[in-house]
Design a protein around this motif. Structure first.
Motif, PDB file in Angstrom:
ATOM      1  N   GLY A 321     -14.631   9.764  40.638  1.00 46.82           N
ATOM      2  CA  GLY A 321     -14.024  10.604  39.598  1.00 46.82           C
ATOM      3  C   GLY A 321     -14.104  12.083  39.970  1.00 46.82           C
ATOM      4  N   LEU A 322     -13.703  12.928  39.037  1.00 49.56           N
ATOM      5  CA  LEU A 322     -13.583  14.358  39.316  1.00 49.56           C
ATOM      6  C   LEU A 322     -14.870  15.116  39.031  1.00 49.56           C
ATOM      7  N   GLY A 323     -15.798  14.500  38.301  1.00 48.03           N
ATOM      8  CA  GLY A 323     -17.002  15.241  37.947  1.00 48.03           C
ATOM      9  C   GLY A 323     -16.705  16.310  36.910  1.00 48.03           C
ATOM     10  N   PHE A 324     -17.666  17.245  36.760  1.00 42.61           N
ATOM     11  CA  PHE A 324     -17.503  18.282  35.737  1.00 42.61           C
ATOM     12  C   PHE A 324     -16.525  19.345  36.223  1.00 42.61           C
ATOM     13  N   LEU A 325     -15.537  19.685  35.405  1.00 48.14           N
ATOM     14  CA  LEU A 325     -14.569  20.734  35.762  1.00 48.14           C
ATOM     15  C   LEU A 325     -14.788  21.972  34.903  1.00 48.14           C
ATOM     16  N   SER A 326     -14.603  23.133  35.508  1.00 55.73           N
ATOM     17  CA  SER A 326     -14.648  24.377  34.732  1.00 55.73           C
ATOM     18  C   SER A 326     -13.362  24.459  33.906  1.00 55.73           C
ATOM     19  N   GLU A 327     -13.313  25.367  32.960  1.00 55.24           N
ATOM     20  CA  GLU A 327     -12.097  25.549  32.142  1.00 55.24           C
ATOM     21  C   GLU A 327     -10.907  25.884  33.048  1.00 55.24           C
ATOM     22  N   TYR A 328     -11.157  26.725  34.040  1.00 58.37           N
ATOM     23  CA  TYR A 328     -10.103  27.127  34.979  1.00 58.37           C
ATOM     24  C   TYR A 328      -9.582  25.915  35.754  1.00 58.37           C
ATOM     25  N   GLU A 329     -10.503  25.044  36.146  1.00 50.70           N
ATOM     26  CA  GLU A 329     -10.103  23.851  36.896  1.00 50.70           C
ATOM     27  C   GLU A 329      -9.378  22.853  35.999  1.00 50.70           C
ATOM     28  N   LYS A 330      -9.791  22.774  34.735  1.00 50.29           N
ATOM     29  CA  LYS A 330      -9.097  21.876  33.795  1.00 50.29           C
ATOM     30  C   LYS A 330      -7.649  22.341  33.623  1.00 50.29           C
ATOM     31  N   GLN A 331      -7.466  23.662  33.544  1.00 51.29           N
ATOM     32  CA  GLN A 331      -6.096  24.200  33.433  1.00 51.29           C
ATOM     33  C   GLN A 331      -5.307  23.901  34.716  1.00 51.29           C
ATOM     34  N   GLY A 332      -5.974  24.067  35.857  1.00 51.55           N
ATOM     35  CA  GLY A 332      -5.300  23.794  37.130  1.00 51.55           C
ATOM     36  C   GLY A 332      -4.882  22.340  37.240  1.00 51.55           C
ATOM     37  N   LEU A 333      -5.738  21.460  36.734  1.00 47.14           N
ATOM     38  CA  LEU A 333      -5.446  20.025  36.781  1.00 47.14           C
ATOM     39  C   LEU A 333      -4.219  19.699  35.940  1.00 47.14           C
ATOM     40  N   GLU A 334      -4.184  20.236  34.735  1.00 50.47           N
ATOM     41  CA  GLU A 334      -3.017  19.969  33.883  1.00 50.47           C
ATOM     42  C   GLU A 334      -1.765  20.624  34.470  1.00 50.47           C
ATOM     43  N   GLY A 335      -1.965  21.769  35.112  1.00 53.80           N
ATOM     44  CA  GLY A 335      -0.817  22.513  35.628  1.00 53.80           C
ATOM     45  C   GLY A 335      -0.196  21.923  36.866  1.00 53.80           C
ATOM     46  N   LEU A 336      -0.909  20.992  37.558  1.00 54.03           N
ATOM     47  CA  LEU A 336      -0.354  20.436  38.798  1.00 54.03           C
ATOM     48  C   LEU A 336       0.380  19.124  38.567  1.00 54.03           C
ATOM     49  N   LYS A 337       0.146  18.522  37.409  1.00 59.80           N
ATOM     50  CA  LYS A 337       0.599  17.138  37.214  1.00 59.80           C
ATOM     51  C   LYS A 337       2.114  16.973  37.266  1.00 59.80           C
ATOM     52  N   SER A 338       2.859  17.910  36.689  1.00 58.53           N
ATOM     53  CA  SER A 338       4.317  17.695  36.624  1.00 58.53           C
ATOM     54  C   SER A 338       4.926  17.750  38.027  1.00 58.53           C
ATOM     55  N   GLU A 339       4.476  18.720  38.858  1.00 57.72           N
ATOM     56  CA  GLU A 339       5.020  18.798  40.231  1.00 57.72           C
ATOM     57  C   GLU A 339       4.624  17.564  41.030  1.00 57.72           C
ATOM     58  N   LEU A 340       3.361  17.148  40.895  1.00 56.98           N
ATOM     59  CA  LEU A 340       2.903  15.998  41.680  1.00 56.98           C
ATOM     60  C   LEU A 340       3.654  14.745  41.240  1.00 56.98           C
ATOM     61  N   LYS A 341       3.845  14.604  39.932  1.00 59.39           N
ATOM     62  CA  LYS A 341       4.569  13.445  39.401  1.00 59.39           C
ATOM     63  C   LYS A 341       5.981  13.388  39.964  1.00 59.39           C
ATOM     64  N   SER A 342       6.674  14.512  40.013  1.00 59.04           N
ATOM     65  CA  SER A 342       8.061  14.466  40.494  1.00 59.04           C
ATOM     66  C   SER A 342       8.112  14.197  41.998  1.00 59.04           C
ATOM     67  N   SER A 343       7.095  14.691  42.745  1.00 63.63           N
ATOM     68  CA  SER A 343       7.069  14.402  44.195  1.00 63.63           C
ATOM     69  C   SER A 343       6.842  12.922  44.448  1.00 63.63           C
ATOM     70  N   ILE A 344       5.955  12.336  43.660  1.00 65.70           N
ATOM     71  CA  ILE A 344       5.672  10.896  43.795  1.00 65.70           C
ATOM     72  C   ILE A 344       6.934  10.096  43.477  1.00 65.70           C
ATOM     73  N   GLU A 345       7.579  10.444  42.359  1.00 66.24           N
ATOM     74  CA  GLU A 345       8.786   9.714  41.942  1.00 66.24           C
ATOM     75  C   GLU A 345       9.915   9.876  42.955  1.00 66.24           C
ATOM     76  N   LYS A 346      10.000  11.063  43.571  1.00 65.83           N
ATOM     77  CA  LYS A 346      11.033  11.299  44.595  1.00 65.83           C
ATOM     78  C   LYS A 346      10.798  10.382  45.789  1.00 65.83           C
ATOM     79  N   GLY A 347       9.526  10.206  46.163  1.00 64.25           N
ATOM     80  CA  GLY A 347       9.205   9.323  47.289  1.00 64.25           C
ATOM     81  C   GLY A 347       9.514   7.881  46.966  1.00 64.25           C
ATOM     82  N   ILE A 348       9.103   7.436  45.791  1.00 67.73           N
ATOM     83  CA  ILE A 348       9.332   6.043  45.393  1.00 67.73           C
ATOM     84  C   ILE A 348      10.834   5.750  45.332  1.00 67.73           C
ATOM     85  N   LYS A 349      11.594   6.691  44.751  1.00 69.91           N
ATOM     86  CA  LYS A 349      13.056   6.498  44.626  1.00 69.91           C
ATOM     87  C   LYS A 349      13.703   6.423  46.014  1.00 69.91           C
ATOM     88  N   SER A 350      13.248   7.311  46.895  1.00 65.70           N
ATOM     89  CA  SER A 350      13.833   7.350  48.250  1.00 65.70           C
ATOM     90  C   SER A 350      13.597   6.039  48.982  1.00 65.70           C
TER      91      SER A 350
END
Ligand SMILES: NC(=O)c1ccc[n+]([C@@H]2O[C@H](COP(=O)([O-])OP(=O)(O)OC[C@H]3O[C@@H](n4cnc5c(N)ncnc54)[C@H](O)[C@@H]3O)[C@@H](O)[C@H]2O)c1
Ligand SMILES: O=C(O)C[C@H](O)C(=O)O
Length: 354
Positions: A321-350
């Motif tokens: 798992g990720l262990g304890f995250l700082s507030e800044y890291e929690k924001q970073g985690l939420e902020g990366l999900k949409s880009e990562l999700k679309s990259s994953i979906e682009k690969g699967i679709k391709s």
């Protein structure tokens, strides 16, 4: 190479492992075959490239490798002849062109894929998608056919998409094993350790810092709140933000510095060799081998995610798992999900398109 030099290089690679646990190299009696490690065939696909050549050199120096197959569409006879003269355990063979790909892959334990084009200034990793997706698809089809049991270490960009592509190719072939497919994000860990050590004023060889998410821009999330050893004086929020941004932009920093001559090759070959060495140690049953890697994961709601992974005799032993995250890291985690999700979906679709 003198035994002293071999020990030096071997210990550098061993100590360089980004495992958060100290890996105790098992005593010689561990290896049942009279003290030498079990036979292991490693294949590099793209072995004549900017990453492939130094990676081939470093894998040749690794005592856990007994056979090293170097494959590319051009240039491999020369690289194999050159690397093959080094007086170390691995037997080297060069393979060139599609008709030799099957032989290169047969009986492989680990396949490392740096095949594909690199970025030029102004490009994103996703700009490589159209060319590299095709390369990865064809190579993974061959892996499914000739060495379906092999562990695959994917270096080719965009990793956030090429790993899902590989998974889909293996699923179609009926050979997919989620425990044996790794996106190599070790270079992000290498960079985070180097930048942190310099800022924190601590010995770089003692640093451990997890990097999670993916391998592109804001999807790269170093967890500096978990970095060890701790600095003598606490790093400010600004320091952490600057370290995070430099780690996220590390690839671009090299692409711009190389001014059109490509992207990171030497540091990537080092990172790829460190990760491959940890995979081999896991295969050999060495305990507590932990690396960050982009794998199929339940750590978040995304199907693929980079986090700490314990490596074992069957590849992934446990996705940590990720262990304890700082507030800044929690924001970073939420902020990366949409880009990562679309990259994953682009690969699967391709992968579903021919
Ligand atoms: N994961 C990471 O952290 C990371 C880091 C650096 C670079 N990369 C990526 O690694 C890839 C390689 O970078 P590079 O600098 O070595 O590029 P390069 O152009 O120097 O080498 C690529 C090699 O791949 C070979 N190749 C092309 N098509 C092939 C095929 N079908 N089969 C086998 N080999 C084939 C080429 O002949 C060449 O030798 C790029 O996609 C780059 O973005 C990833
Ligand atoms: O930045 C690149 O294009 C290569 C690689 O992904 C890196 O992080 O160096």
């Amino acid at each position: 190479m003198s035994s002293a030099m071999r020990r030096l290089v071997g210990s550098a690679l061993k100590n360089a492992s980004s495992s958060s646990f100290k890996t105790n190299v098992m005593p010689r009696r561990f290896y049942s075959s009279g003290g030498s490690p079990p036979p292991r065939k490693v294949v590099v696909l793209g072995a004549a490239g900017g990453i492939g050549q130094p990676l081939a050199l470093l894998m040749k120096l690794n005592p856990l490798v007994s056979k090293l197959a170097l494959y590319d569409i051009a240039g491999t006879p020369g690289v194999a002849a050159d690397v093959g003269h080094i007086n170390s355990r691995a037997e080297v063979a060069g393979y060139m062109g599609e008709e030799q790909l099957g032989t290169a892959l047969e009986n492989a334990n680990v396949v490392i894929i740096p095949a594909g084009v690199p970025r030029k200034p102004g490009m994103t990793r996703d700009d490589l998608f159209n060319i590299n997706a095709g390369i990865v698809k064809s190579l993974c089809s061959a892996i499914a056919k000739y060495c379906p049991e092999a562990i695959v270490n994917m270096i080719s960009n965009p990793v956030n998409s090429t790993v899902p592509i590989a998974a889909e190719v293996f699923k179609k072939a009926g050979t997919y094993n989620e425990k044996k497919l790794f996106g190599v994000t070790t270079l992000d860990v290498v960079r985070a350790k180097t930048f942190y050590a310099s800022k924190a004023g601590v010995p770089v060889e003692e640093v451990d810092v997890p990097v999670v998410g993916g391998h592109a821009g804001v999807t790269i999330l170093p967890l500096f709140s978990q970095a060890t050893p701790k600095p003598n004086s606490v790093l400010s929020e600004e320091d952490i933000k600057a370290l995070t941004k430099r780690t996220q932009d590390g690839g671009t920093e090299v692409v711009e510095a190389k001014a059109g001559k490509g992207s990171a090759t030497l540091s990537m070959a080092y990172a790829g060799a460190v990760f491959a060495s940890s995979v081999l140690k896991g295969l050999n049953g060495e305990p507590n081998i932990v690396e960050c890697s982009y794998v199929q994961s339940n750590v978040t709601e995304l199907p693929f995610f980079a986090s700490k992974v314990r490596l074992g005799e069957k590849g992934v032993e446990e996705v940590l798992g990720l262990g304890f995250l700082s507030e800044y890291e929690k924001q970073g985690l939420e902020g990366l999900k949409s880009e990562l999700k679309s990259s994953i979906e682009k690969g699967i679709k391709s992968a579903s398109e021919n």
